[in-house]
Design a protein around this motif. Structure first.
Motif, PDB file in Angstrom:
ATOM      1  N   MET A   1      -0.667  -0.333 -48.790  1.00  0.00           N
ATOM      2  CA  MET A   1      -0.497  -1.794 -48.696  1.00  0.00           C
ATOM      3  C   MET A   1      -0.612  -2.433 -50.076  1.00  0.00           C
ATOM      4  O   MET A   1      -1.441  -2.025 -50.870  1.00  0.00           O
ATOM      5  N   ARG A   2       0.258  -3.422 -50.332  1.00  0.00           N
ATOM      6  CA  ARG A   2       0.190  -4.146 -51.596  1.00  0.00           C
ATOM      7  C   ARG A   2      -1.128  -4.936 -51.656  1.00  0.00           C
ATOM      8  O   ARG A   2      -1.517  -5.571 -50.685  1.00  0.00           O
ATOM      9  N   LYS A   3      -1.806  -4.863 -52.800  1.00  0.00           N
ATOM     10  CA  LYS A   3      -3.083  -5.574 -52.941  1.00  0.00           C
ATOM     11  C   LYS A   3      -2.816  -7.084 -52.983  1.00  0.00           C
ATOM     12  O   LYS A   3      -1.859  -7.524 -53.622  1.00  0.00           O
ATOM     13  N   GLN A   4      -3.652  -7.841 -52.300  1.00  0.00           N
ATOM     14  CA  GLN A   4      -3.426  -9.282 -52.191  1.00  0.00           C
ATOM     15  C   GLN A   4      -4.655 -10.089 -52.616  1.00  0.00           C
ATOM     16  O   GLN A   4      -5.785  -9.691 -52.326  1.00  0.00           O
ATOM     17  N   ILE A   5      -4.382 -11.234 -53.246  1.00  0.00           N
ATOM     18  CA  ILE A   5      -5.436 -12.157 -53.681  1.00  0.00           C
ATOM     19  C   ILE A   5      -5.417 -13.354 -52.733  1.00  0.00           C
ATOM     20  O   ILE A   5      -4.369 -13.974 -52.540  1.00  0.00           O
ATOM     21  N   LEU A   6      -6.584 -13.691 -52.162  1.00  0.00           N
ATOM     22  CA  LEU A   6      -6.657 -14.793 -51.201  1.00  0.00           C
ATOM     23  C   LEU A   6      -7.618 -15.863 -51.730  1.00  0.00           C
ATOM     24  O   LEU A   6      -8.848 -15.711 -51.628  1.00  0.00           O
ATOM     25  N   PRO A   7      -7.095 -16.937 -52.324  1.00  0.00           N
ATOM     26  CA  PRO A   7      -7.978 -17.978 -52.849  1.00  0.00           C
ATOM     27  C   PRO A   7      -8.839 -18.600 -51.748  1.00  0.00           C
ATOM     28  O   PRO A   7      -8.349 -18.920 -50.665  1.00  0.00           O
ATOM     29  N   SER A   8     -10.139 -18.753 -52.053  1.00  0.00           N
ATOM     30  CA  SER A   8     -11.088 -19.330 -51.091  1.00  0.00           C
ATOM     31  C   SER A   8     -11.125 -20.833 -51.291  1.00  0.00           C
ATOM     32  O   SER A   8     -11.669 -21.332 -52.284  1.00  0.00           O
ATOM     33  N   MET A   9     -10.535 -21.562 -50.346  1.00  0.00           N
ATOM     34  CA  MET A   9     -10.311 -22.994 -50.530  1.00  0.00           C
ATOM     35  C   MET A   9     -11.606 -23.805 -50.576  1.00  0.00           C
ATOM     36  O   MET A   9     -11.627 -24.913 -51.092  1.00  0.00           O
ATOM     37  N   MET A  10     -12.714 -23.255 -50.043  1.00  0.00           N
ATOM     38  CA  MET A  10     -13.976 -24.000 -50.095  1.00  0.00           C
ATOM     39  C   MET A  10     -14.506 -24.119 -51.521  1.00  0.00           C
ATOM     40  O   MET A  10     -15.352 -24.952 -51.804  1.00  0.00           O
ATOM     41  N   CYS A  11     -13.980 -23.280 -52.413  1.00  0.00           N
ATOM     42  CA  CYS A  11     -14.455 -23.296 -53.802  1.00  0.00           C
ATOM     43  C   CYS A  11     -13.693 -24.306 -54.662  1.00  0.00           C
ATOM     44  O   CYS A  11     -13.979 -24.456 -55.843  1.00  0.00           O
ATOM     45  N   LEU A  12     -12.705 -24.948 -54.054  1.00  0.00           N
ATOM     46  CA  LEU A  12     -11.806 -25.807 -54.822  1.00  0.00           C
ATOM     47  C   LEU A  12     -12.226 -27.273 -54.698  1.00  0.00           C
ATOM     48  O   LEU A  12     -12.458 -27.768 -53.594  1.00  0.00           O
ATOM     49  N   ASP A  13     -12.293 -27.957 -55.823  1.00  0.00           N
ATOM     50  CA  ASP A  13     -12.590 -29.381 -55.839  1.00  0.00           C
ATOM     51  C   ASP A  13     -11.459 -30.132 -55.123  1.00  0.00           C
ATOM     52  O   ASP A  13     -10.274 -29.874 -55.396  1.00  0.00           O
ATOM     53  N   ASN A  28       2.920 -16.805 -56.044  1.00  0.00           N
ATOM     54  CA  ASN A  28       3.247 -16.059 -54.811  1.00  0.00           C
ATOM     55  C   ASN A  28       2.027 -15.572 -54.033  1.00  0.00           C
ATOM     56  O   ASN A  28       1.983 -14.433 -53.570  1.00  0.00           O
ATOM     57  N   ILE A  29       1.053 -16.457 -53.923  1.00  0.00           N
ATOM     58  CA  ILE A  29      -0.128 -16.137 -53.106  1.00  0.00           C
ATOM     59  C   ILE A  29       0.299 -15.998 -51.643  1.00  0.00           C
ATOM     60  O   ILE A  29       1.024 -16.841 -51.110  1.00  0.00           O
ATOM     61  N   GLU A  30      -0.148 -14.913 -50.989  1.00  0.00           N
ATOM     62  CA  GLU A  30       0.293 -14.639 -49.612  1.00  0.00           C
ATOM     63  C   GLU A  30      -0.509 -15.395 -48.565  1.00  0.00           C
ATOM     64  O   GLU A  30       0.008 -15.756 -47.510  1.00  0.00           O
ATOM     65  N   TYR A  31      -1.816 -15.566 -48.821  1.00  0.00           N
ATOM     66  CA  TYR A  31      -2.686 -16.251 -47.854  1.00  0.00           C
ATOM     67  C   TYR A  31      -3.691 -17.136 -48.575  1.00  0.00           C
ATOM     68  O   TYR A  31      -4.201 -16.769 -49.639  1.00  0.00           O
ATOM     69  N   LEU A  32      -4.033 -18.262 -47.948  1.00  0.00           N
ATOM     70  CA  LEU A  32      -5.165 -19.072 -48.400  1.00  0.00           C
ATOM     71  C   LEU A  32      -6.336 -18.775 -47.464  1.00  0.00           C
ATOM     72  O   LEU A  32      -6.167 -18.788 -46.232  1.00  0.00           O
ATOM     73  N   GLU A 193      -8.182  -3.949 -49.971  1.00  0.00           N
ATOM     74  CA  GLU A 193      -6.765  -4.304 -50.187  1.00  0.00           C
ATOM     75  C   GLU A 193      -6.542  -5.814 -50.290  1.00  0.00           C
ATOM     76  O   GLU A 193      -5.577  -6.261 -50.904  1.00  0.00           O
ATOM     77  N   LEU A 194      -7.424  -6.587 -49.660  1.00  0.00           N
ATOM     78  CA  LEU A 194      -7.311  -8.043 -49.717  1.00  0.00           C
ATOM     79  C   LEU A 194      -8.606  -8.575 -50.322  1.00  0.00           C
ATOM     80  O   LEU A 194      -9.701  -8.196 -49.877  1.00  0.00           O
ATOM     81  N   PHE A 195      -8.468  -9.466 -51.312  1.00  0.00           N
ATOM     82  CA  PHE A 195      -9.607  -9.903 -52.112  1.00  0.00           C
ATOM     83  C   PHE A 195      -9.757 -11.416 -52.020  1.00  0.00           C
ATOM     84  O   PHE A 195      -8.876 -12.148 -52.484  1.00  0.00           O
ATOM     85  N   VAL A 196     -10.860 -11.876 -51.441  1.00  0.00           N
ATOM     86  CA  VAL A 196     -11.104 -13.317 -51.381  1.00  0.00           C
ATOM     87  C   VAL A 196     -11.597 -13.762 -52.756  1.00  0.00           C
ATOM     88  O   VAL A 196     -12.631 -13.280 -53.239  1.00  0.00           O
ATOM     89  N   ALA A 197     -10.828 -14.643 -53.361  1.00  0.00           N
ATOM     90  CA  ALA A 197     -11.118 -15.044 -54.737  1.00  0.00           C
ATOM     91  C   ALA A 197     -11.747 -16.425 -54.751  1.00  0.00           C
ATOM     92  O   ALA A 197     -11.130 -17.405 -54.333  1.00  0.00           O
ATOM     93  N   GLY A 198     -12.998 -16.491 -55.212  1.00  0.00           N
ATOM     94  CA  GLY A 198     -13.717 -17.769 -55.200  1.00  0.00           C
ATOM     95  C   GLY A 198     -14.268 -18.141 -56.548  1.00  0.00           C
ATOM     96  O   GLY A 198     -13.615 -17.942 -57.586  1.00  0.00           O
ATOM     97  N   SER A 199     -15.515 -18.645 -56.524  1.00  0.00           N
ATOM     98  CA  SER A 199     -16.107 -19.158 -57.759  1.00  0.00           C
ATOM     99  C   SER A 199     -16.415 -18.045 -58.767  1.00  0.00           C
ATOM    100  O   SER A 199     -16.610 -18.320 -59.939  1.00  0.00           O
ATOM    101  N   GLU A 211      -3.974 -18.334 -64.508  1.00  0.00           N
ATOM    102  CA  GLU A 211      -4.407 -17.212 -65.359  1.00  0.00           C
ATOM    103  C   GLU A 211      -5.383 -16.317 -64.596  1.00  0.00           C
ATOM    104  O   GLU A 211      -5.349 -15.089 -64.703  1.00  0.00           O
ATOM    105  N   GLY A 212      -6.261 -16.955 -63.828  1.00  0.00           N
ATOM    106  CA  GLY A 212      -7.242 -16.204 -63.035  1.00  0.00           C
ATOM    107  C   GLY A 212      -6.555 -15.308 -62.013  1.00  0.00           C
ATOM    108  O   GLY A 212      -6.944 -14.146 -61.826  1.00  0.00           O
ATOM    109  N   ILE A 213      -5.519 -15.833 -61.367  1.00  0.00           N
ATOM    110  CA  ILE A 213      -4.796 -15.029 -60.368  1.00  0.00           C
ATOM    111  C   ILE A 213      -4.141 -13.827 -61.043  1.00  0.00           C
ATOM    112  O   ILE A 213      -4.252 -12.694 -60.575  1.00  0.00           O
ATOM    113  N   LYS A 214      -3.491 -14.096 -62.190  1.00  0.00           N
ATOM    114  CA  LYS A 214      -2.822 -12.995 -62.911  1.00  0.00           C
ATOM    115  C   LYS A 214      -3.843 -11.932 -63.330  1.00  0.00           C
ATOM    116  O   LYS A 214      -3.599 -10.734 -63.184  1.00  0.00           O
TER     117      LYS A 214
END
Ligand code: DX5
Ligand code: ZN
Length: 222
Positions: A1-13, A28-32, A193-199, A211-214
């Motif tokens: 499976m392609r590795k995916q980055i999932l931004p954690s929206m609770m961390c966003l102002d 090209n973020i696949e999921y929030l 395979e899926l990484f929740v990306a937060g603070s 830049e953080g996503i890249k």
């Protein structure tokens, strides 16, 4: 499976949400990742059905909805899910996890179960035919900005072996909590395979989101 980055929206102002979503679309973020917290299952109250409705008006990125609520089977009807979306249920949040998974499937979403750091893998034994993914909490659920619970890196590897040995290599592993630039590489090597990306990563103060996503993408490709 392609590795995916999932931004954690609770961390966003909230004031940065629109601009951030445009950046995420460009990357090209696949999921929030949306954390729904009820103040009972976890010591925090966060997000909700209205937030999801509003988010859908500004983006078509599918959602990864993490339900940290008691007895989710009683509340699933409050939510509208899209077909390709992932809905994550905690095994610790109900004595009717099988029934709750069935309700998610009936609504056409992808059923995923979450395990708290101390929950043994054996709770999955009789769920494997019914789920498409497992989310491992690598911190105690409820708050951003925590340090990973010791032993969680090994637990990722143990879960990958457990799934493969039982013939369920197709079940994906998502990790949530302190997925930092330092931890993400080893998490990936262990089988996440899926990484929740937060603070700890893309929403840390000293980096711009794109830049953080890249950077995180380059780290998790192993
Ligand atoms: C809880 C959340 C948090 C958080 C992750 O389910 O998903 O774990 O946003 O971000 P960190 O741990 O990097 O602050
Ligand atoms: Zn989460």
């Amino acid at each position: 499976m392609r590795k995916q980055i999932l931004p954690s929206m609770m961390c966003l102002d909230i004031t940065e949400t629109l601009d951030a979503i445009h950046e995420m679309e460009k990357e090209n973020i696949e999921y929030l990742h949306i954390d729904i917290m009820d103040g009972v299952f976890v010591p925090n109250i966060m997000m909700g059905t209205r937030y999801i409705e509003q988010l859908r008006k500004i983006t078509s990125i599918p959602l990864d909805i993490h339900l940290m609520i008691e007895n989710p089977e009683q509340k699933i009807d409050w939510f509208e899910f899209e077909k390709e979306e992932r809905v994550i249920l905690h095994v610790e949040s109900t004595v009717h996890i099988n029934r709750a998974i069935g309700l998610i499937k009936k609504k056409g979403a992808i059923p995923v179960v979450a395990l708290n750091p101390e929950t043994p893998l054996a709770v999955l034994d009789y769920l494997l035919n019914d789920i498409e993914g497992v989310l491992l909490m690598t911190v105690n659920p409820g708050n951003a900005g925590q340090t990973m619970v010791p032993g969680m890196l090994n637990k990722i590897g143990e879960l990958r072996d457990y799934l493969d040995n039982k013939g369920y290599s197709n079940i994906s592993i998502e990790v949530d909590g302190n997925v930092s630039f330092e931890n993400a590489g080893i998490m990936s090597k262990k089988g996440a395979e899926l990484f929740v990306a937060g603070s700890s990563s893309i929403f840390s103060k000293d980096i711009i989101i794109s830049e953080g996503i890249k950077k995180l993408r380059s780290i998790v490709i192993v």
